[in-house]
Design a protein around this motif. Structure first.
Motif, PDB file in Angstrom:
ATOM      1  N   VAL A 467      16.384   0.824  -9.658  1.00  0.00           N
ATOM      2  CA  VAL A 467      16.334   0.487  -8.232  1.00  0.00           C
ATOM      3  C   VAL A 467      15.360   1.406  -7.507  1.00  0.00           C
ATOM      4  N   TRP A 468      15.468   2.724  -7.775  1.00  0.00           N
ATOM      5  CA  TRP A 468      14.537   3.669  -7.136  1.00  0.00           C
ATOM      6  C   TRP A 468      13.090   3.334  -7.492  1.00  0.00           C
ATOM      7  N   LEU A 469      12.834   3.054  -8.762  1.00  0.00           N
ATOM      8  CA  LEU A 469      11.461   2.803  -9.201  1.00  0.00           C
ATOM      9  C   LEU A 469      10.924   1.474  -8.664  1.00  0.00           C
ATOM     10  N   LEU A 470      11.781   0.465  -8.564  1.00  0.00           N
ATOM     11  CA  LEU A 470      11.350  -0.815  -8.010  1.00  0.00           C
ATOM     12  C   LEU A 470      11.021  -0.678  -6.526  1.00  0.00           C
ATOM     13  N   ILE A 471      11.818   0.094  -5.803  1.00  0.00           N
ATOM     14  CA  ILE A 471      11.513   0.346  -4.392  1.00  0.00           C
ATOM     15  C   ILE A 471      10.179   1.063  -4.270  1.00  0.00           C
ATOM     16  N   ALA A 472       9.981   2.077  -5.110  1.00  0.00           N
ATOM     17  CA  ALA A 472       8.715   2.823  -5.079  1.00  0.00           C
ATOM     18  C   ALA A 472       7.540   1.905  -5.388  1.00  0.00           C
ATOM     19  N   ALA A 473       7.697   1.034  -6.388  1.00  0.00           N
ATOM     20  CA  ALA A 473       6.617   0.117  -6.764  1.00  0.00           C
ATOM     21  C   ALA A 473       6.311  -0.856  -5.627  1.00  0.00           C
ATOM     22  N   GLY A 474       7.348  -1.368  -4.976  1.00  0.00           N
ATOM     23  CA  GLY A 474       7.148  -2.304  -3.880  1.00  0.00           C
ATOM     24  C   GLY A 474       6.429  -1.671  -2.709  1.00  0.00           C
ATOM     25  N   ILE A 475       6.819  -0.463  -2.346  1.00  0.00           N
ATOM     26  CA  ILE A 475       6.173   0.220  -1.223  1.00  0.00           C
ATOM     27  C   ILE A 475       4.745   0.611  -1.586  1.00  0.00           C
ATOM     28  N   ALA A 476       4.538   1.062  -2.822  1.00  0.00           N
ATOM     29  CA  ALA A 476       3.173   1.407  -3.262  1.00  0.00           C
ATOM     30  C   ALA A 476       2.277   0.176  -3.220  1.00  0.00           C
ATOM     31  N   ALA A 477       2.817  -0.985  -3.598  1.00  0.00           N
ATOM     32  CA  ALA A 477       2.040  -2.221  -3.540  1.00  0.00           C
ATOM     33  C   ALA A 477       1.669  -2.563  -2.110  1.00  0.00           C
ATOM     34  N   SER A 478       2.589  -2.321  -1.168  1.00  0.00           N
ATOM     35  CA  SER A 478       2.280  -2.593   0.236  1.00  0.00           C
ATOM     36  C   SER A 478       1.197  -1.660   0.748  1.00  0.00           C
ATOM     37  N   CYS A 479       1.205  -0.415   0.280  1.00  0.00           N
ATOM     38  CA  CYS A 479       0.138   0.528   0.654  1.00  0.00           C
ATOM     39  C   CYS A 479      -1.208   0.052   0.131  1.00  0.00           C
ATOM     40  N   LEU A 480      -1.226  -0.400  -1.118  1.00  0.00           N
ATOM     41  CA  LEU A 480      -2.470  -0.889  -1.716  1.00  0.00           C
ATOM     42  C   LEU A 480      -2.988  -2.102  -0.968  1.00  0.00           C
ATOM     43  N   TYR A 481      -2.082  -3.007  -0.598  1.00  0.00           N
ATOM     44  CA  TYR A 481      -2.473  -4.204   0.147  1.00  0.00           C
ATOM     45  C   TYR A 481      -3.092  -3.819   1.488  1.00  0.00           C
ATOM     46  N   THR A 482      -2.467  -2.876   2.190  1.00  0.00           N
ATOM     47  CA  THR A 482      -2.996  -2.420   3.479  1.00  0.00           C
ATOM     48  C   THR A 482      -4.359  -1.772   3.311  1.00  0.00           C
ATOM     49  N   TRP A 483      -4.509  -0.970   2.265  1.00  0.00           N
ATOM     50  CA  TRP A 483      -5.780  -0.279   2.035  1.00  0.00           C
ATOM     51  C   TRP A 483      -6.894  -1.281   1.740  1.00  0.00           C
ATOM     52  N   VAL A 484      -6.588  -2.314   0.942  1.00  0.00           N
ATOM     53  CA  VAL A 484      -7.593  -3.334   0.614  1.00  0.00           C
ATOM     54  C   VAL A 484      -8.025  -4.077   1.868  1.00  0.00           C
ATOM     55  N   ARG A 485      -7.060  -4.441   2.707  1.00  0.00           N
ATOM     56  CA  ARG A 485      -7.398  -5.147   3.940  1.00  0.00           C
ATOM     57  C   ARG A 485      -8.237  -4.266   4.857  1.00  0.00           C
ATOM     58  N   HIS A 486      -7.898  -2.996   4.918  1.00  0.00           N
ATOM     59  CA  HIS A 486      -8.651  -2.065   5.759  1.00  0.00           C
ATOM     60  C   HIS A 486     -10.071  -1.903   5.230  1.00  0.00           C
ATOM     61  N   ARG A 487     -10.194  -1.812   3.928  1.00  0.00           N
ATOM     62  CA  ARG A 487     -11.511  -1.650   3.311  1.00  0.00           C
ATOM     63  C   ARG A 487     -12.385  -2.873   3.547  1.00  0.00           C
ATOM     64  N   ASP A 488     -11.759  -4.055   3.540  1.00  0.00           N
ATOM     65  CA  ASP A 488     -12.508  -5.292   3.723  1.00  0.00           C
ATOM     66  C   ASP A 488     -12.747  -5.635   5.185  1.00  0.00           C
ATOM     67  N   GLY A 489     -12.290  -4.762   6.081  1.00  0.00           N
ATOM     68  CA  GLY A 489     -12.540  -4.982   7.491  1.00  0.00           C
ATOM     69  C   GLY A 489     -11.597  -5.959   8.144  1.00  0.00           C
ATOM     70  N   ALA A 490     -10.505  -6.304   7.438  1.00  0.00           N
ATOM     71  CA  ALA A 490      -9.568  -7.267   8.002  1.00  0.00           C
ATOM     72  C   ALA A 490      -8.324  -6.596   8.546  1.00  0.00           C
ATOM     73  N   PHE A 491      -8.404  -5.306   8.694  1.00  0.00           N
ATOM     74  CA  PHE A 491      -7.232  -4.541   9.114  1.00  0.00           C
ATOM     75  C   PHE A 491      -7.113  -4.598  10.634  1.00  0.00           C
ATOM     76  N   ALA A 492      -6.133  -5.312  11.138  1.00  0.00           N
ATOM     77  CA  ALA A 492      -6.001  -5.524  12.571  1.00  0.00           C
ATOM     78  C   ALA A 492      -5.337  -4.337  13.252  1.00  0.00           C
ATOM     79  N   SER A 493      -5.788  -4.057  14.465  1.00  0.00           N
ATOM     80  CA  SER A 493      -5.212  -2.970  15.222  1.00  0.00           C
ATOM     81  C   SER A 493      -4.015  -3.487  16.005  1.00  0.00           C
ATOM     82  N   THR A 494      -2.881  -3.552  15.329  1.00  0.00           N
ATOM     83  CA  THR A 494      -1.665  -4.087  15.966  1.00  0.00           C
ATOM     84  C   THR A 494      -0.463  -3.539  15.229  1.00  0.00           C
ATOM     85  N   VAL A 495       0.732  -3.957  15.640  1.00  0.00           N
ATOM     86  CA  VAL A 495       1.957  -3.459  15.026  1.00  0.00           C
ATOM     87  C   VAL A 495       2.262  -4.271  13.777  1.00  0.00           C
TER      88      VAL A 495
END
Length: 502
Positions: A467-495
């Motif tokens: 459970v701990w490792l799956l939570i860590a993997a899920g959150i790490a994946a969300s970080c990677l997704y955010t970083w990719v969007r930011h790198r590609d210029g699609a990162f919106a300035s919003t909540v």
């Protein structure tokens, strides 16, 4: 000097800000209840995880109960511990360990009946108390969580009624749209498709939390304030020891357990309690789990000689009683085996996302109307990721240093919220705390493995660490997704998962 009852713009603004803070505070409590409840689905696994090396799957003979009772009573007298009963956890599918409790003493029991080390489930108990009482005194915390359940029920129903195109938009998920549309679609789809689960959890949570309040009300109206009479509508009266009760031999455990095989052959035994052990009038209670029933169990009462006094009748009572006694297992997903726990865990994550996206939508609307709540955005983001971090961090500090988990959780949550009120950006807090939560989840597994070695990856410990490792993997994946969007210029300035610089 002219006096006017008309409020000034500054007063209105202050009241609006105060209302916003109050709304955020309520949402924070709801979010804490949802996050802790999602993890508490694995309550039994986490209990075993805390002491991973203890003996399991014991084949307990009746003589073990007698020997353990004798030793527990002797230990209690030696430590001047007051007690009226000796309680056993019988090894079962949820907790395959034999434990004995007398007063405030709780020990594991070996195969030969000798007492072993102390039972310590402090972190798991913190998690459970966080969910159903917010770590407050039970008389205050449980009704408060019950009121949160009422609020959640109202939010779900009003949300469904406020969605006129509920069927037409059932499959609408505009991930390529604006951040607001993404949040709205995510919120609505989760709210619609998982509505039966959300309602079941909210209604049973409200029912459990407010049942004590209802008991006081019933007692006041029908029983002149005598709450014991209300309690006895559900439970048999607890036995009372006679004055100057003579000493007698301990109960005939062999006869009692043989009786259980005859009268309840298909029921899994879970607990055994001896009231006034070794004294005249002693009574033995055996708790079981009834197959194909949601009620939390059944209870049988025996005399010391092994003769049956009566069956409590929880699994055979009237409909109202069975509904009440079924709310607990339905609320926590403790029925129909491990697949249901996994389903509750995933649906619980969805409920957490539902709460977060609801506040996100409100914050986005304020920003789009030219009234950005920058401070609230930072505080909310610090809580969205700070609360999971604080829970994981409390597990690490408890395992490594035995620091009380409730203190670590609340101090961490309050400090992070306080700092976020004055410094940083929403995006910065999001990325920082997602990274910290990922690290804390992994560290919990690392610390556990350093303490228990190979026992960390078998039986219940394997589930808890997964459970701990799956939570860590899920959150790490969300970080990677955010970083990719930011790198590609699609990162919106919003909540959202991360909001642009403020």
């Amino acid at each position: 000097m002219k006096f006017s009852l008309k409020p000034t713009p500054a007063f209105v603004r202050d009241m609006t800000d105060g209302h916003s803070v109050l709304g955020l505070a309520i949402s924070t409590l709801l979010y804490i209840v949802c996050v802790s409840g999602t993890l508490a689905v694995f309550y039994n696994e986490f209990e075993r995880w805390e002491q991973a090396s203890e003996l399991e799957n014991l084949d307990v003979s009746p003589s073990v109960y007698q020997l353990a009772t004798e030793q527990a009573v002797a230990l209690a007298k030696e430590q001047n511990e007051e007690f009226e009963s000796v309680k056993f956890t019988i090894p079962n599918s949820d907790m395959p360990r034999l434990t004995v409790e007398v007063g405030d003493i709780e020990r594991y029991v070996d195969e030969d009946g000798s007492l072993l080390g102390e039972v310590q489930h402090e972190w798991t108990h913190f998690l459970a108390y966080l969910h159903f009482a917010l770590n407050l005194p039970l008389g205050l915390g449980v009704p408060l969580v019950g009121l949160i359940g009422v609020l959640m029920t109202a939010l779900i129903i009003s949300g469904l009624l406020a969605h006129p195109k509920i069927i037409k938009d059932a499959f609408s998920l505009r991930l390529a749209g604006s951040k607001r549309l993404q949040q709205v679609d995510l919120h609505n789809r989760l709210g619609v498709w998982a509505a039966p689960f959300h309602l079941a959890i909210a209604i049973t949570g409200a029912f459990i939390g407010l049942s004590q309040v209802a008991a006081f009300a019933i007692a006041g109206v029908f029983f002149a304030g005598d709450t014991e009479k209300v309690e006895h509508m559900l439970y048999r009266e607890h036995p009372v020891m006679k004055e100057n009760a003579a000493q007698v031999p301990l109960p005939d455990f062999a006869a009692i357990l043989a009786q259980m095989e005859q009268i309840a052959p298909g029921e899994e035994r879970t607990k055994l309690e001896v009231a006034f052990p070794g004294r005249e009038g002693q009574v033995v209670e055996v708790w079981t789990r009834v197959p194909a029933k949601l009620v939390w169990g059944e209870r049988y009462h025996f005399n010391g000689d092994g003769s049956l006094i009566e069956k409590e009748g929880w699994s055979e009572g009237d409909a109202a009683k069975q509904v009440y006694l079924s709310t607990f297992r339905l609320h926590f997903g403790h029925f129909s085996g491990f697949p249901v726990k996994i389903a509750y865990f995933l649906l619980g994550i969805g409920m957490c996302v539902l709460v977060v996206s609801g506040i996100n939508i409100w914050l986005v609307r304020k920003r789009q109307r030219g009234q950005p709540a920058v401070r609230l955005e930072r505080i909310w983001m610090a809580q969205v990721w700070g609360i999971p971090f604080a829970i994981a961090f409390s597990a690490v500090t408890y395992l490594a240093f035995a620091i009380p988990a409730a203190q670590v959780f609340w101090l961490t949550t309050i400090v992070l919220s306080g700092i976020a009120a004055f410094v940083g950006t929403v995006a910065g807090w999001s990325m920082l705390l997602r990274g910290a939560t990922t690290a804390a989840c992994i560290l919990a597994v690392v610390v556990h493995a350093s303490l228990y070695g190979a026992d960390s990856f078998v039986r219940a410990s394997l589930v808890a660490n997964a459970v701990w490792l799956l939570i860590a993997a899920g959150i790490a994946a969300s970080c990677l997704y955010t970083w990719v969007r930011h790198r590609d210029g699609a990162f919106a300035s919003t909540v959202g998962g991360a909001v642009g610089s403020n």
